[in-house]
Design a protein around this motif. Sequence first.
Motif, PDB file in Angstrom:
ATOM      1  N   PHE A  87      38.878 -36.251  70.044  1.00 30.06           N
ATOM      2  CA  PHE A  87      39.985 -36.693  68.109  1.00 30.06           C
ATOM      3  C   PHE A  87      39.564 -35.644  67.031  1.00 30.06           C
ATOM      4  O   PHE A  87      38.499 -34.903  67.099  1.00 30.06           O
ATOM      5  CB  PHE A  87      39.120 -38.294  67.806  1.00 30.06           C
ATOM      6  CG  PHE A  87      39.380 -39.623  68.795  1.00 30.06           C
ATOM      7  CD1 PHE A  87      40.476 -40.207  68.750  1.00 30.06           C
ATOM      8  CD2 PHE A  87      37.989 -39.915  69.548  1.00 30.06           C
ATOM      9  CE1 PHE A  87      40.462 -41.636  69.823  1.00 30.06           C
ATOM     10  CE2 PHE A  87      38.541 -40.210  70.289  1.00 30.06           C
ATOM     11  CZ  PHE A  87      39.588 -41.159  70.909  1.00 30.06           C
ATOM     12  N   ASN A  91      34.410 -38.712  65.711  1.00 27.19           N
ATOM     13  CA  ASN A  91      34.151 -39.907  66.649  1.00 27.19           C
ATOM     14  C   ASN A  91      33.219 -40.395  67.518  1.00 27.19           C
ATOM     15  O   ASN A  91      32.356 -40.627  68.939  1.00 27.19           O
ATOM     16  CB  ASN A  91      35.157 -41.028  67.210  1.00 27.19           C
ATOM     17  CG  ASN A  91      36.131 -40.810  66.316  1.00 27.19           C
ATOM     18  OD1 ASN A  91      36.402 -40.652  64.965  1.00 27.19           O
ATOM     19  ND2 ASN A  91      37.273 -41.469  66.661  1.00 27.19           N
ATOM     20  N   PHE A  93      28.873 -41.799  68.888  1.00 22.28           N
ATOM     21  CA  PHE A  93      28.674 -42.851  68.205  1.00 22.28           C
ATOM     22  C   PHE A  93      27.340 -42.174  67.270  1.00 22.28           C
ATOM     23  O   PHE A  93      26.277 -41.941  67.955  1.00 22.28           O
ATOM     24  CB  PHE A  93      28.219 -43.174  69.606  1.00 22.28           C
ATOM     25  CG  PHE A  93      29.360 -43.234  70.634  1.00 22.28           C
ATOM     26  CD1 PHE A  93      30.379 -44.011  69.998  1.00 22.28           C
ATOM     27  CD2 PHE A  93      29.239 -43.596  72.091  1.00 22.28           C
ATOM     28  CE1 PHE A  93      31.394 -44.472  70.765  1.00 22.28           C
ATOM     29  CE2 PHE A  93      30.131 -43.682  72.729  1.00 22.28           C
ATOM     30  CZ  PHE A  93      30.912 -43.830  72.087  1.00 22.28           C
TER      31      PHE A  93
ATOM     32  N   GLY B 157      37.398 -45.652  64.472  1.00 17.25           N
ATOM     33  CA  GLY B 157      37.362 -44.397  66.162  1.00 17.25           C
ATOM     34  C   GLY B 157      36.338 -44.483  66.233  1.00 17.25           C
ATOM     35  O   GLY B 157      36.418 -44.169  67.785  1.00 17.25           O
ATOM     36  N   GLN B 158      34.777 -45.295  65.863  1.00 17.59           N
ATOM     37  CA  GLN B 158      34.229 -45.646  66.883  1.00 17.59           C
ATOM     38  C   GLN B 158      34.753 -46.977  68.108  1.00 17.59           C
ATOM     39  O   GLN B 158      34.364 -46.728  68.865  1.00 17.59           O
ATOM     40  CB  GLN B 158      32.822 -46.077  66.595  1.00 17.59           C
ATOM     41  CG  GLN B 158      32.072 -45.915  65.292  1.00 17.59           C
ATOM     42  CD  GLN B 158      31.405 -44.118  65.698  1.00 17.59           C
ATOM     43  OE1 GLN B 158      31.174 -44.776  66.792  1.00 17.59           O
ATOM     44  NE2 GLN B 158      31.247 -43.205  65.046  1.00 17.59           N
ATOM     45  N   GLU B 160      37.623 -46.700  68.425  1.00 18.10           N
ATOM     46  CA  GLU B 160      38.749 -45.911  70.248  1.00 18.10           C
ATOM     47  C   GLU B 160      37.624 -45.311  70.486  1.00 18.10           C
ATOM     48  O   GLU B 160      38.188 -45.225  71.681  1.00 18.10           O
ATOM     49  CB  GLU B 160      39.725 -45.290  68.698  1.00 18.10           C
ATOM     50  CG  GLU B 160      40.436 -45.821  68.090  1.00 18.10           C
ATOM     51  CD  GLU B 160      41.705 -45.253  67.035  1.00 18.10           C
ATOM     52  OE1 GLU B 160      41.187 -44.297  67.640  1.00 18.10           O
ATOM     53  OE2 GLU B 160      42.538 -46.171  66.365  1.00 18.10           O
ATOM     54  N   ALA B 161      36.555 -44.086  69.963  1.00 18.54           N
ATOM     55  CA  ALA B 161      35.925 -43.878  71.007  1.00 18.54           C
ATOM     56  C   ALA B 161      35.739 -43.955  72.356  1.00 18.54           C
ATOM     57  O   ALA B 161      35.946 -43.764  73.253  1.00 18.54           O
ATOM     58  CB  ALA B 161      34.547 -42.242  70.071  1.00 18.54           C
ATOM     59  N   ALA B 162      34.869 -45.556  71.934  1.00 17.89           N
ATOM     60  CA  ALA B 162      33.940 -46.454  73.350  1.00 17.89           C
ATOM     61  C   ALA B 162      35.543 -46.570  73.982  1.00 17.89           C
ATOM     62  O   ALA B 162      34.672 -46.497  75.344  1.00 17.89           O
ATOM     63  CB  ALA B 162      33.262 -47.222  72.806  1.00 17.89           C
ATOM     64  N   ARG B 163      36.687 -47.526  73.647  1.00 16.17           N
ATOM     65  CA  ARG B 163      37.509 -47.285  74.425  1.00 16.17           C
ATOM     66  C   ARG B 163      38.476 -46.276  75.369  1.00 16.17           C
ATOM     67  O   ARG B 163      38.740 -46.618  76.359  1.00 16.17           O
ATOM     68  CB  ARG B 163      38.756 -48.171  73.795  1.00 16.17           C
ATOM     69  CG  ARG B 163      38.865 -49.252  73.424  1.00 16.17           C
ATOM     70  CD  ARG B 163      38.176 -50.803  74.160  1.00 16.17           C
ATOM     71  NE  ARG B 163      38.799 -50.763  75.468  1.00 16.17           N
ATOM     72  CZ  ARG B 163      39.551 -52.248  75.229  1.00 16.17           C
ATOM     73  NH1 ARG B 163      40.147 -52.593  74.179  1.00 16.17           N
ATOM     74  NH2 ARG B 163      40.275 -51.692  76.196  1.00 16.17           N
TER      75      ARG B 163
END
Lengths: 251, 269
Positions: A87, A91, A93, B157-158, B160-163
């Motif tokens: 992204f 992003n 974690f 975004g967190q 979305e990144a995980a998905r």
Amino acid sequence: MTDTIVSVSGLHKAFGKLEVLKGIDLEVQRGQVVCIIGPSGSGKSTLLRCVNLLEEPNSGSITVNGFEVTDPDIDIDRARRGIGMVFQSFNLFSHLPVLDNLTIAQRKVLKRDKAEAEKVALENLRKVGLTGKERSLPTQLSGGQQQRVAIARALSMDPDVMLFDEPTSALDPELVGDVLAVMRQLARDGMTMLVVTHEMQFAREVADVVLFMDGGVVVEQGPPSRVIGDPQHERTQTFLSRVLNPAHVDE
Amino acid sequence: MAMSRRKRAQAFRGAQYALLVIVILVLAFVADWGEIQRAFFNVDAARAQFPGVITTALVNTIVYTALGFAFGLAVGLVLALMKLSSVGPYRWIATVYIEFFRGVPALLVFITLGFGVPLAFGLKFDIYSTVMLSLGLVGSAYIAETIRAGIQAVPAGQREAARSLGMSQGRAMVSIVIPQAFRIILPPLTNELILLTKDSSLVYLLGLARDEYELTKFGREGLNATGSLTPILLAGLCYLIITIPLGYLSRYLERRTGRKSERGLEVEA
């Protein structure tokens, strides 16, 4: 025999009344690097986000590596395992150290054991030049380092194709080079890549195919030497002259 | 005659100090200090409170609060997830629950659960269960709203990144979103704990045996026995022993999360 890995046909996407994608067709062969360029608001990020269904298209079909992701009955989580995504805003974690950022999906999604997940993670951290940062928290890294961790995180899932959504747009100019170098190496290793970018130099050198989008359609596509070097359409010419000579203001 | 800006500021500050001194002097002369000392600072009455005020009352207050908070946290989390659910009825139920228990005095909830439920359903809880249920039900309504706000404060975004890494919606929630949400809401959650500590004083309504007394009840019993207000003062001080450190903890957590995100921005910029 061609080996098509991503195939998009008749893709339409609207946000409310705003039609962002107005019929996109696209085929990507295994091992190809496709760069998508175009003015902001042209729909390039939306196209990329449709490929792993972060945005749900209104119509059209998308097939990635044998999974028709637009089919409501498909196991989308399974399809996404094979599609890495990077992204603009990294992003990472933010509550997890670098190593855990790279292992959490391997362990929870691919069910790899701790030792194997960490082995894969360390190998990918080495690839992006960040060996020794595994205990750092994302906030302790520079933007360029964070983006490289994000690339390593996606690679740790052994994806068949990688999506890059303006990966260098949020970076300070002096940090862009490190990220592009990692992406170049990835392309050289044969990774299939879809890259939305404003880095014309990168597109020119690395891309097999360049797509110019404007107003929700693909205006022009072909090898970079033609689309960037010798654009046929007026809209492409205008866009490129603005991007390549930003100081120049035309009437 | 016009005063200079500095003169005016000096005069204004002087007037404020003068007012403060006057108020203190008036209070000092008007109050009956002998009576105050007898009522609030009776050494014999204070001594009679120990060790029970600590070993029974303070301990029970902490235990009741902890039980209520643990239950409230669990129910609050479920309610927050219901409130964010895509299933309409879940959202409605959570909304009604939250509005109800947030709008009704805790006192009424205690009376209902302590006397109403045994009458209506023939169920009889022991004191700890009743406390846990009533304090938890009241607390969960506030806690649910706090958790919901925290979940929504985690950047999109967190998720979305995980998905995009292949995590299911539930997995992304459990592994990525909720841990971050709790970091965000740790300071307000500490405040909920302080409020609940004070609400635990309502337990007396249920009728307590001697060894079940919490601070407020213990202080009132002390008042009855000695005729001195000293036990009440002492109980108040014991509440402060619990709540002041929690307040500091809350502010410390607030500073820490604040500094962390600043540092993050600094590196990014």
